[in-house]
Every structure is written in structure tokens, then in C-alpha cells.
Design an enzyme around this catalytic site. Structure first.
Site, short mmCIF file in Angstrom:
data_model
loop_
_atom_site.label_atom_id
_atom_site.label_comp_id
_atom_site.label_asym_id
_atom_site.label_seq_id
_atom_site.Cartn_x
_atom_site.Cartn_y
_atom_site.Cartn_z
N LYS A 207 39.00 42.74 53.79
CA LYS A 207 38.65 42.07 55.04
C LYS A 207 39.80 42.18 56.03
CE LYS A 207 37.33 37.66 57.03
NZ LYS A 207 37.01 36.26 56.85
N GLU A 213 48.13 44.31 47.29
CA GLU A 213 47.64 45.03 46.11
C GLU A 213 46.71 46.17 46.52
OE1 GLU A 213 47.60 41.73 46.69
OE2 GLU A 213 47.44 40.59 44.83
N GLY A 271 35.78 36.17 52.61
CA GLY A 271 35.98 37.22 51.60
C GLY A 271 35.09 37.01 50.38
N ARG A 272 34.99 35.76 49.91
CA ARG A 272 34.21 35.51 48.70
C ARG A 272 32.71 35.48 48.97
NH1 ARG A 272 37.81 31.75 50.05
NH2 ARG A 272 37.18 29.65 50.67
N GLU A 357 38.15 28.82 44.83
CA GLU A 357 38.84 29.13 46.08
C GLU A 357 38.23 28.31 47.22
OE1 GLU A 357 41.10 33.10 47.04
OE2 GLU A 357 39.11 33.26 47.94
N HIS A 388 31.10 31.71 19.43
CA HIS A 388 32.02 31.96 18.32
C HIS A 388 33.46 31.85 18.78
CE1 HIS A 388 28.61 33.20 15.87
NE2 HIS A 388 28.14 33.71 16.99
N LYS A 517 51.83 34.64 48.29
CA LYS A 517 51.85 35.98 48.90
C LYS A 517 53.15 36.19 49.68
CE LYS A 517 46.91 36.53 49.90
NZ LYS A 517 45.94 36.67 50.97
O1 LIG Z 1 39.64 41.32 51.51
P1 LIG Z 1 41.09 41.04 51.62
O2 LIG Z 1 41.52 40.68 53.00
O3 LIG Z 1 41.90 42.20 51.07
O4 LIG Z 1 41.41 39.77 50.74
C1 LIG Z 1 41.19 39.77 49.37
C2 LIG Z 1 41.14 38.37 48.82
O5 LIG Z 1 42.36 37.70 49.06
C3 LIG Z 1 42.12 36.34 49.38
O6 LIG Z 1 42.37 36.16 50.72
C4 LIG Z 1 43.01 35.37 48.71
O7 LIG Z 1 43.29 35.73 47.43
C5 LIG Z 1 40.64 36.15 49.06
O8 LIG Z 1 40.09 35.11 49.76
C6 LIG Z 1 40.09 37.47 49.41
O9 LIG Z 1 38.81 37.67 48.90
#
Ligand SMILES: O=P(O)(O)OC[C@H]1O[C@](O)(CO)[C@@H](O)[C@@H]1O
Length: 556
Positions: A207, A213, A271-272, A357, A388, A517
Site C-alpha cells: 500500500k 521487508e 492494508g488488512r 491489528e 492433537h 519499524k
Molecule cells: O502494504 P504495506 O504498506 O507494505 O504494509 C504492509 C503491512 O504493514 C502494516 O502497515 C503494519 O504491519 C500493515 O497494516 C500492512 O498490511
């Protein structure tokens, strides 16, 4: 408790309900009420929810619905659907529902109808997915795309990964999907080891297009691609192998992506909640654009129900108030999601982000502390595996852990129907065992003929007694189709929304994730020796840990 809620007249009533029900066994509630199952169950879209195995009665439920209503849930629901800026800390509307809306009405944001732009992006996603699936879209060397690697994390990974896994039978004719999320290079390394750059396409889903990452994995992917295709930095051709799904198209462009590579969505898609947007491109590639539309249609059907049904007949509201009931009055710290479907193996992980979240917060929208116990820990594994592993604790541990059993009533492969029946039998048995338990009296009868001494018998009975009275919901769904899955996901989205409203939270920000972060960026500079280790910047434990890390890695 916030003033508005603590003053509400029905809270003492709910406390009374709790005092009455905490010592009432559900077995007795069933024996006193022949119509309990009928009253405490409902069907919506293709989903059937049985919530009769909960420690509730009509009074408690009525007071819980009062709580929902007095918290302004109906107004909040309308505010969400109509584009009010309900995400107050970021000043944004929350409109994932518009992404699956197919009706004729406008949805206005800042005086602009967002539906035409949504339709345009939907069409672009569908066209791109079909071009890739049919082979019309070719890689640089003219070969068909066989593998699609989605690079993203959190909401830019969990939704598409969970949906494509859940709908794998619908994805058999499309390219093979892979998901890279963790920055640990072994994940992408292992995936790329088996792929051919000429037939691989990457989707960089982010987003913000700034997530550390995702950018690191995307860079690794591009290096692999360029070297595999024999390209240098200035060469074209990689564009046929890399797409971006983002709400920051200008940032993607600044990284060299062209307009035709970029699939946009908007700030008002959390995002979620983004799998319904361009972030769903890997889903459409996997299962086809028609099936992707079906997924959206299933969610839209749940939206229609949520928006129009009275609170007491509203499936997401019912799940929400039950969750609040256990969290607040039974101090349940966690909630288990138990899909009796291997295909839904990633659903608990997906719901972890959606729920934790969103509602893992203790400050209300107005900035005041919440006196409610808010979002529980969400966890789970598919049945029967979990039986189990951790069910022992659900049956006989200290805490009340409400469970959601999700059971698919038909199976995709009729030749394996018998095995599927074992799966269903186990789900029903576990819910029954949790509710009924096994009493000392029953055990005495059962063990009457054993050759145990009275002492041994007493000991064994103490261990084997199961209190029961442990609550669960059972969601029965027909075969796991895109439409059914869309309805399940939307059901949980709205449940989380309702709980957030009742708790007074903003369910749509995630400030708690930010500090880590920021610190990671500074620590990375120190690890890279771009910034000297500065004792003033860290607590003694972190400072010592970092120094040791650097020493062990040979840079100390
Ligand atoms: O889509 P982006 O901006 O890379 O963010 C990835 C994820 O990181 C977060 O902002 C926080 O971990 C989530 O809400 C989001 O889904």
C-alpha cells in the site's frame, strides 16, 4: 469504562446476566428450552451459524444488543458504508465495502464518486489476470508466464495467500502462485531456486510502497530477474515480469515502474482489507477473473445483510457481541478459530491480522483510555490437527476460550467423502465435548465395572472429569467456493468492526506497529556500521545485545 458507556443503564443488567449465567450449565439451558437451537441460529448468504452453544439466554442477548445499539453501531455502520472519515487518526474513510459493491449508487469521498475509479481498476485487474492466464501476456523471451510470485507482507500478503490456498481447486488451470513476505532471505531464496526468470512474474504489493521487508525482497527479485534474463540496469524487458499493486503509484513510478505496470488502490482501503482491491491481482491470476468476481459477490452479499439486518438478526453483530460478552465478563483472553478444512489452514493467521491489528488497542477514538477489555488474542489451526495439540487446554485448562468451528458440509472430491465425514464428525464431537463435558457421575457409571481400587478410581475420575460449559459457535458452509469464502471473510471483517465500535476504538489505524519499524531502521544503520553504536540511544539491555551481535558476527 468510558463515560458514555459506563453510564448506560443496561450495564448493571449485563452484570446480573453474568452472575446468573456464570453458574448455569449450558446442558441445563438446553434441557429447559426445546427451541434453543432454532432461536440461536441463522442463515445468511450460504452460511449457517449455530450459536446455541454459548452461555447466553434471551435476557443476556437482549442486553448485549442494547449495548451495541447504544454504542451507536447502526450510525457507525452507515457512516462506514457511506464514506465518512471514520478512521479519525488518519482522517480517512474506510471503504473496502465499495470495492465489492456492484449496485448503481455513488459512493462519495471528498465530493467525488469513487465507484468509476473502482470499476476501472477492477477491469484492469481482470484483463491483466486473463492475459496472464491465457498466455497473451508473455515474458521478455516470448514465453508464457508459469509462476507468479507475490511480494508483500501483512495485508499485502495474508489475504491473497489465504484466499489462493483456500481456493486451490479453482487455481489448477492458472500459473503457480508463490508468496514471499518475510525479509529472511531464505524464503525468497528457496522459492527462486526452483523458478525460471523467463517464465516468472513478480507482483510487488505494498500500500505504502515503503515497507522495508517488501522493498528488500523486491530488490532481490529484480537482481535475480535481471541477471537471469541477461539484462543490465538500463535495459528494458524486466517490465513484463514485474507489476506493482499500491496506493502510492507515484512512489512506484519513482522506482522505475511504468503506468502500465502499476495497479492502484486508495488510502481509504486499509492494508488488512485490501484483498478486494488490486492487492487481489494474484487471486484473480490464480482462480480467474470470474471466480474473483464471485469472491467479491460473496462479500457483497454479507455487506448487504450487515447493512440492513436488525442488530438482533445480524450475523456479524451476533458474533461481535458474543465475543465482547466473553472478553468482558468471563475475562477470556483469547478466541480460537478452528477451521475443519485443510484449505482454510491460513484463515486463523489472516484473522489474526484482521482482528488484532484492528482492535489490539486500549485507547478510544477520543483519546481516553478504554476501561473495557478489548481485542482478544486470535489463534487457531485446522481440525483435526489442533485436536492433537492444544485442544486439551481448551477442554480442561483454566481459561474459557470461545471457539469458532468452521465446517464445510460437502467435499470437493466425492470419492473421498468418507474421509471428509471423519472430519465433520470430529468437528461436531469437539463442540459437543466442549459444551457437555463429562461429569463425575457419568464417569462413575462408566468405570463401575473396572477393576480399579476405590483410591485409583477417585484419582482417575478427578483427572477425567470435564467441566464442559465451554462455548463455541459453529459456522456451517457448503463446499468452499469463491462466493462462500467471500462471505466468510466479510462476516469477520464486520464482526471486528462492530466490536471496535462498541469498544469505542478506531479499528483502522495501527500505530503500535510503527515504533518497532523506526527502531529497526536505526539499528540497521548501526549493524551496517553506518552509524556508530551509541549507548545514549539504547537501553542497557539493547546496547549489550547489539554489541554482542556485532561481535559474534565479526564486526565488533
Ligand atoms: O502494504 P504495506 O504498506 O507494505 O504494509 C504492509 C503491512 O504493514 C502494516 O502497515 C503494519 O504491519 C500493515 O497494516 C500492512 O498490511
Amino acid at each position: 469504562m468510558s463515560d458514555s458507556l459506563s453510564n448506560m443503564s443496561f450495564l448493571p443488567l449485563l452484570k446480573q446476566d453474568y452472575e446468573r449465567l456464570q453458574f448455569t450449565h449450558m446442558r441445563d439451558l438446553f434441557s429447559q428450552d426445546a427451541e434453543r437451537v432454532e432461536r440461536y441460529s441463522l442463515s445468511v448468504a450460504d452460511l449457517f451459524l449455530d450459536y446455541s452453544k454459548n452461555r447466553i439466554d434471551d435476557d443476556a442477548l437482549a442486553h448485549l444488543f442494547d449495548l451495541a445499539q447504544t454504542s451507536g453501531l447502526e450510525q457507525a455502520r452507515e457512516a462506514m458504508f457511506t464514506g465518512s472519515a471514520i478512521n479519525n487518526t488518519e482522517g480517512r474513510p474506510v471503504l473496502h465495502t465499495a470495492l465489492r459493491y456492484t449496485g448503481p449508487d455513488a459512493v462519495m469521498v471528498d465530493g467525488v464518486d469513487v465507484m468509476p475509479a473502482i470499476r476501472e481498476q477492477r477491469q484492469r485487474v481482470a484483463d491483466c489476470a486473463e492475459a496472464i492466464r491465457s498466455g497473451e501476456w508473455r515474458g521478455m523471451t516470448g514465453e508464457k508466464i508459469c509462476d507468479v510470485v507475490n511480494i508483500g507482507i501483512g495485508g499485502s500478503d495474508l489475504g491473497p495467500a489465504m484466499v489462493t490456498q483456500s481456493l486451490a481447486p479453482y487455481g489448477r488451470t492458472g500459473p503457480k502462485l508463490h508468496f514471499v513476505s518475510n525479509v529472511d532471505p531464505v524464503l525468497i531464496g528457496d522459492i527462486l531456486a526452483d523458478l525460471n526468470p523467463a517464465t516468472t512474474l513478480f507482483i510487488i504489493a505494498s500500500k505504502t510502497f515503503t515497507t522495508q521487508e517488501t522493498l528488500a525482497n523486491a530488490a532481490m527479485a529484480k537482481t535475480w530477474l535481471m541477471s537471469g534474463l541477461g539484462l543490465s540496469e538500463q535495459d528494458d524487458g524486466w517490465q513484463q515480469h514485474m507489476l506493482a499493486a499500491t496506493a502510492r503509484p507515484e512512489t512506484a513510478k519513482a522506482s522505475g515502474y511504468r503506468d502500465e505496470q502499476i495497479f492502484s488502490f486508495w488510502d481509504w482501503v486499509g492494508g488488512r482489507y485490501s484483498l478486494w482491491s488490486a492487492v487481489g491481482l494474484p487471486i484473480a491470476i490464480s482462480i480467474g477473473s470470474e471466480a474473483f468476481s464471485e469472491l467479491l459477490a460473496g462479500a457483497e452479499e454479507m455487506d448487504d445483510h450487515f447493512r440492513s439486518a436488525p442488530l438482533k438478526d445480524n450475523m456479524p453483530v451476533i458474533l461481535a457481541v458474543l465475543g465482547i460478552w466473553y472478553r468482558q465478563f468471563f475475562a477470556s483472553q483469547s478466541h480460537a478459530v478452528l477451521p475443519y478444512s485443510q484449505r482454510l489452514a491460513r484463515l486463523p493467521a489472516y484473522l489474526q491480522q484482521l482482528d488484532m491489528e484492528s482492535n489490539g488497542k486500549t485507547v478510544q477514538k477520543d483519546g481516553s483510555p478504554s476501561a473495557w477489555l478489548t481485542g482478544p488474542v486470535i489463534w487457531g489451526e485446522p481440525g483435526t490437527n489442533g485436536q492433537h495439540a492444544f485442544y486439551q487446554l481448551i477442554h480442561q485448562g483454566n481459561d474459557i476460550i470461545p471457539c469458532d468451528f468452521i465446517v464445510s458440509t460437502t467435499h470437493e472430491a466425492p470419492e473421498h467423502a468418507q474421509q471428509h465425514q471423519i472430519l465433520m464428525a470430529n468437528a461436531v464431537a469437539q463442540a459437543e465435548a466442549l459444551m457437555c463435558g463429562k461429569s463425575e457421575q457419568e464417569l462413575k457409571v462408566e468405570l463401575a465395572d473396572s477393576s480399579l481400587s476405590p483410591e485409583q478410581l477417585e484419582l482417575l475420575i478427578a483427572h477425567k472429569t470435564m467441566p464442559g460449559n465451554r462455548p463455541s459457535n459453529c459456522l456451517l458452509v457448503p463446499e468452499l467456493s469463491p462466493k462462500v469464502l467471500g462471505s466468510i471473510i466479510a462476516l469477520y471483517e464486520h464482526k471486528v468492526f462492530c466490536q471496535g465500535v462498541i469498544w469505542g476504538l478506531n479499528s483502522f489505524d495501527q500505530w503500535g506497529v510503527e515504533l518497532g519499524k523506526q527502531l529497526a531502521s536505526r539499528i540497521l544503520n548501526e549493524i551496517n556500521a553506518e552509524t556508530p553504536l551509541d549507548a545514549a540511544c539504547h537501553d542497557p539491555s539493547t546496547q549489550a545485545l547489539l554489541a554482542r551481535l556485532l561481535q559474534l558476527r565479526g564486526n565488533g
